[in-house]
Scaffold this motif. Structure first.
Motif, PDB file in Angstrom:
ATOM      1  N   PHE A  24       0.867  -1.162   0.027  1.00 57.71           N
ATOM      2  CA  PHE A  24      -0.072  -0.029   0.031  1.00 57.71           C
ATOM      3  C   PHE A  24       0.764   1.255   0.058  1.00 57.71           C
ATOM      4  O   PHE A  24       0.334   2.262  -0.647  1.00 57.71           O
ATOM      5  CB  PHE A  24      -0.894   0.037   1.126  1.00 57.71           C
ATOM      6  N   TYR A  31      -4.191   6.102  -4.529  1.00 57.50           N
ATOM      7  CA  TYR A  31      -5.392   5.510  -3.825  1.00 57.50           C
ATOM      8  C   TYR A  31      -6.666   6.359  -3.762  1.00 57.50           C
ATOM      9  O   TYR A  31      -7.753   5.573  -4.353  1.00 57.50           O
ATOM     10  CB  TYR A  31      -4.882   5.056  -2.440  1.00 57.50           C
ATOM     11  N   ARG A  47     -19.109   4.277   3.037  1.00 59.13           N
ATOM     12  CA  ARG A  47     -18.483   4.459   4.394  1.00 59.13           C
ATOM     13  C   ARG A  47     -19.442   5.196   5.353  1.00 59.13           C
ATOM     14  O   ARG A  47     -19.543   4.867   6.449  1.00 59.13           O
ATOM     15  CB  ARG A  47     -17.369   5.442   4.068  1.00 59.13           C
ATOM     16  N   ALA A  66      -6.737  -0.588   9.735  1.00 59.90           N
ATOM     17  CA  ALA A  66      -6.490  -0.686   8.119  1.00 59.90           C
ATOM     18  C   ALA A  66      -7.133   1.014   7.711  1.00 59.90           C
ATOM     19  O   ALA A  66      -7.924   0.919   6.676  1.00 59.90           O
ATOM     20  CB  ALA A  66      -7.175  -1.559   7.479  1.00 59.90           C
ATOM     21  N   THR A  67      -6.911   2.080   8.381  1.00 60.87           N
ATOM     22  CA  THR A  67      -7.717   3.358   8.240  1.00 60.87           C
ATOM     23  C   THR A  67      -6.861   3.639   6.850  1.00 60.87           C
ATOM     24  O   THR A  67      -7.819   4.521   6.106  1.00 60.87           O
ATOM     25  CB  THR A  67      -7.110   4.177   9.344  1.00 60.87           C
ATOM     26  N   GLY A  68      -5.811   3.378   6.137  1.00 62.24           N
ATOM     27  CA  GLY A  68      -5.267   3.902   5.135  1.00 62.24           C
ATOM     28  C   GLY A  68      -5.136   5.301   4.930  1.00 62.24           C
ATOM     29  O   GLY A  68      -4.591   5.987   5.768  1.00 62.24           O
ATOM     30  N   ASP A  89      -2.700   1.454  10.931  1.00 59.18           N
ATOM     31  CA  ASP A  89      -2.776   1.011   9.474  1.00 59.18           C
ATOM     32  C   ASP A  89      -1.053   0.849   9.727  1.00 59.18           C
ATOM     33  O   ASP A  89      -0.127   1.399  10.196  1.00 59.18           O
ATOM     34  CB  ASP A  89      -2.802   1.855   8.525  1.00 59.18           C
ATOM     35  N   PRO A  90      -0.674  -0.160   8.805  1.00 57.41           N
ATOM     36  CA  PRO A  90       1.061  -0.306   8.949  1.00 57.41           C
ATOM     37  C   PRO A  90       1.550   0.126   7.881  1.00 57.41           C
ATOM     38  O   PRO A  90       2.899   0.122   7.685  1.00 57.41           O
ATOM     39  CB  PRO A  90       0.898  -2.088   8.605  1.00 57.41           C
ATOM     40  N   SER A  91       0.994   0.934   6.975  1.00 53.48           N
ATOM     41  CA  SER A  91       1.639   1.620   5.828  1.00 53.48           C
ATOM     42  C   SER A  91       1.827   3.089   6.165  1.00 53.48           C
ATOM     43  O   SER A  91       1.049   3.676   6.383  1.00 53.48           O
ATOM     44  CB  SER A  91       0.694   1.452   4.551  1.00 53.48           C
ATOM     45  N   MET A  94       0.365   5.387   3.403  1.00 49.83           N
ATOM     46  CA  MET A  94      -0.952   5.805   3.419  1.00 49.83           C
ATOM     47  C   MET A  94      -1.398   6.605   4.650  1.00 49.83           C
ATOM     48  O   MET A  94      -2.082   7.622   4.636  1.00 49.83           O
ATOM     49  CB  MET A  94      -1.674   4.387   3.681  1.00 49.83           C
ATOM     50  N   ASP A 117      -0.975  -3.319  13.380  1.00 54.17           N
ATOM     51  CA  ASP A 117      -1.304  -4.463  12.636  1.00 54.17           C
ATOM     52  C   ASP A 117      -2.641  -5.086  13.342  1.00 54.17           C
ATOM     53  O   ASP A 117      -2.671  -4.952  14.540  1.00 54.17           O
ATOM     54  CB  ASP A 117      -0.321  -5.495  12.893  1.00 54.17           C
ATOM     55  N   ALA A 118      -3.619  -5.435  12.410  1.00 54.55           N
ATOM     56  CA  ALA A 118      -4.959  -5.859  12.856  1.00 54.55           C
ATOM     57  C   ALA A 118      -4.743  -6.885  13.763  1.00 54.55           C
ATOM     58  O   ALA A 118      -5.737  -7.254  14.517  1.00 54.55           O
ATOM     59  CB  ALA A 118      -5.781  -6.135  11.571  1.00 54.55           C
ATOM     60  N   ALA A 134     -12.453  -1.238   6.914  1.00 51.93           N
ATOM     61  CA  ALA A 134     -13.211  -0.663   5.654  1.00 51.93           C
ATOM     62  C   ALA A 134     -11.949  -1.189   4.534  1.00 51.93           C
ATOM     63  O   ALA A 134     -10.931  -0.632   4.305  1.00 51.93           O
ATOM     64  CB  ALA A 134     -13.540   0.486   5.460  1.00 51.93           C
ATOM     65  N   PHE A 135     -12.201  -2.337   3.688  1.00 55.44           N
ATOM     66  CA  PHE A 135     -11.533  -2.641   2.663  1.00 55.44           C
ATOM     67  C   PHE A 135     -10.300  -3.053   3.187  1.00 55.44           C
ATOM     68  O   PHE A 135      -9.056  -2.997   2.502  1.00 55.44           O
ATOM     69  CB  PHE A 135     -11.304  -1.580   1.529  1.00 55.44           C
ATOM     70  N   ASN A 139      -6.850  -8.033   3.379  1.00 56.26           N
ATOM     71  CA  ASN A 139      -5.502  -8.095   3.103  1.00 56.26           C
ATOM     72  C   ASN A 139      -4.706  -8.672   4.419  1.00 56.26           C
ATOM     73  O   ASN A 139      -3.434  -8.590   4.318  1.00 56.26           O
ATOM     74  CB  ASN A 139      -4.955  -6.540   3.057  1.00 56.26           C
TER      75      ASN A 139
HETATM   76  C1  LIG Z   1      -7.690  -0.695   0.487  1.00 55.92           C
HETATM   77  S1  LIG Z   1      -7.053   0.098   1.931  1.00 55.92           S
HETATM   78  C2  LIG Z   1      -8.198   0.869   2.751  1.00 55.92           C
HETATM   79  C3  LIG Z   1      -8.379   1.929   3.514  1.00 55.92           C
HETATM   80  C4  LIG Z   1      -9.269   2.571   4.158  1.00 55.92           C
HETATM   81  N1  LIG Z   1      -9.825   1.888   5.224  1.00 55.92           N
HETATM   82  C5  LIG Z   1     -10.276   3.087   3.105  1.00 55.92           C
HETATM   83  O1  LIG Z   1     -11.625   2.730   3.385  1.00 55.92           O
HETATM   84  O2  LIG Z   1     -10.299   3.350   1.992  1.00 55.92           O
HETATM   85  C6  LIG Z   1      -6.394  -1.071   2.782  1.00 55.92           C
HETATM   86  C7  LIG Z   1      -5.498  -0.959   4.120  1.00 55.92           C
HETATM   87  O3  LIG Z   1      -5.162  -1.960   4.873  1.00 55.92           O
HETATM   88  C8  LIG Z   1      -3.957  -1.781   5.510  1.00 55.92           C
HETATM   89  N2  LIG Z   1      -3.488  -3.240   5.911  1.00 55.92           N
HETATM   90  C9  LIG Z   1      -2.612  -4.175   5.159  1.00 55.92           C
HETATM   91  N3  LIG Z   1      -2.464  -4.981   6.044  1.00 55.92           N
HETATM   92  C10 LIG Z   1      -2.752  -4.693   7.147  1.00 55.92           C
HETATM   93  C11 LIG Z   1      -2.849  -5.495   8.556  1.00 55.92           C
HETATM   94  N4  LIG Z   1      -2.267  -6.532   8.681  1.00 55.92           N
HETATM   95  N5  LIG Z   1      -3.508  -4.800   9.678  1.00 55.92           N
HETATM   96  C12 LIG Z   1      -4.092  -3.454   9.346  1.00 55.92           C
HETATM   97  N6  LIG Z   1      -4.105  -3.121   8.196  1.00 55.92           N
HETATM   98  C13 LIG Z   1      -3.680  -3.668   7.046  1.00 55.92           C
HETATM   99  C14 LIG Z   1      -3.218  -1.329   4.113  1.00 55.92           C
HETATM  100  O4  LIG Z   1      -1.955  -0.687   4.854  1.00 55.92           O
HETATM  101  C15 LIG Z   1      -4.184  -0.283   3.583  1.00 55.92           C
HETATM  102  O5  LIG Z   1      -3.936   0.950   3.837  1.00 55.92           O
END
Ligand SMILES: C[S@@+](CC[C@H](N)C(=O)[O-])C[C@H]1O[C@@H](n2cnc3c(N)ncnc32)[C@H](O)[C@@H]1O
Length: 247
Positions: A24, A31, A47, A66-68, A89-91, A94, A117-118, A134-135, A139
């Motif tokens: 990400f 994005y 959302r 995973a707030t992105g 979020d780990p990224s 993002m 990490d989730a 969300a989304f 992953n």
């Molecule tokens: C598709 S984006 C969604 C972002 C946001 N929630 C949205 O509604 O647009 C997915 C997100 O999941 C995060 N992600 C990936 N692996 C993860 C993990 N193990 N724990 C938490 N977040 C994670 C990514 O870094 C990315 O920001």
């Protein structure tokens, strides 16, 4: 009876350097724009629906996993007077974009952004009034573990909402939606983002279990389902649950 399933429920896709959020990081800059185009702007409404289903009281404390780039966290505080959100979020990339958006809207005192990490949430049991992802669950390598974590950190009676994409249903409009997911998302996503990661995203959508199967996993992971709401002919599903009370 403790109905929480301890079996790891792993994704069967081999994730390219995921978990660390590295994938990400590469698509972070574009994005939001790509998301808007690929979902025809519907992601915004999805959302908002998610926030409504949380039934938050004023001053609620919410965890957005995973707030992105922070869109859901921003919607939660905008729609709920006095609410505060931790966006995790780990990224790094993002989160960097989320930070800029939060600052631009003057919401720094209501939204805190943290790397994490989730599968291992750095919060105490029952600390949150609600939690969202969300989304993002698609992953996560060990989904059941992440769901157990969401159930753990939310207080009894609070809500957990999962918004996730999947393969659209059968039927004519479902067929059109499926064509969009299978063929348009990877190609247009790659074109708009300048990155091949969208091919992986399409594969991860196809590999995500059907709604009833995922709801059953939530049930086995310490959550009691309240609602499973298909959106856009099943291209997206909103799952609403509450932590299961042990008896
Ligand atoms: C598709 S984006 C969604 C972002 C946001 N929630 C949205 O509604 O647009 C997915 C997100 O999941 C995060 N992600 C990936 N692996 C993860 C993990 N193990 N724990 C938490 N977040 C994670 C990514 O870094 C990315 O920001």
């Amino acid at each position: 009876m403790n109905t929480v399933d301890q079996r790891p429920e792993k994704t069967d896709l081999v994730l390219p350097t995921l978990g660390s959020g590295a994938m990400f990081d590469r698509i972070a800059r574009r994005y939001d724009m790509v998301n808007r185009v690929l979902s025809f702007g519907m992601d915004k409404g999805w959302r908002k629906k998610t926030v409504k289903r949380l039934q938050l009281g004023a001053h609620a404390r919410v965890l957005d996993v995973a707030t992105g780039t922070g869109d859901l966290a921003i919607d939660i505080v905008r729609l709920t007077p006095g609410a505060t959100v931790v966006g995790l979020d780990p990224s790094t990339q993002m989160l960097e974009i989320a930070r800029t958006k939060v600052a631009k809207r003057g919401l720094e005192d209501r939204i805190t952004l943290v790397e994490g990490d989730a599968q291992e949430l750095p919060y105490q049991a029952c600390e949150m009034d609600a939690a969202t992802i969300a989304f993002g669950i698609r992953n996560v390598p060990d989904r059941a573990r992440a769901l157990r974590e969401l159930a753990r950190v939310v207080r009894p009676g609070g809500r957990v909402a999962v918004l996730e994409l999947g393969e659209p249903r059968k039927g004519l409009l479902g067929h059109a939606a499926r064509f969009h997911t299978r063929h348009v998302v990877p190609k247009l996503g790659a074109l708009l983002s300048g990155s091949r990661e969208y091919a992986y995203l399409q594969k991860s959508i196809a590999a995500f279990p059907p709604a009833e199967e995922f709801a059953a996993l939530m049930e086995r992971s310490g959550l009691q389902m309240l609602e499973v709401l298909p959106l856009a002919f099943g291209a997206c599903t909103l799952y609403v649950a509450t932590p299961r009370e042990e008896v």
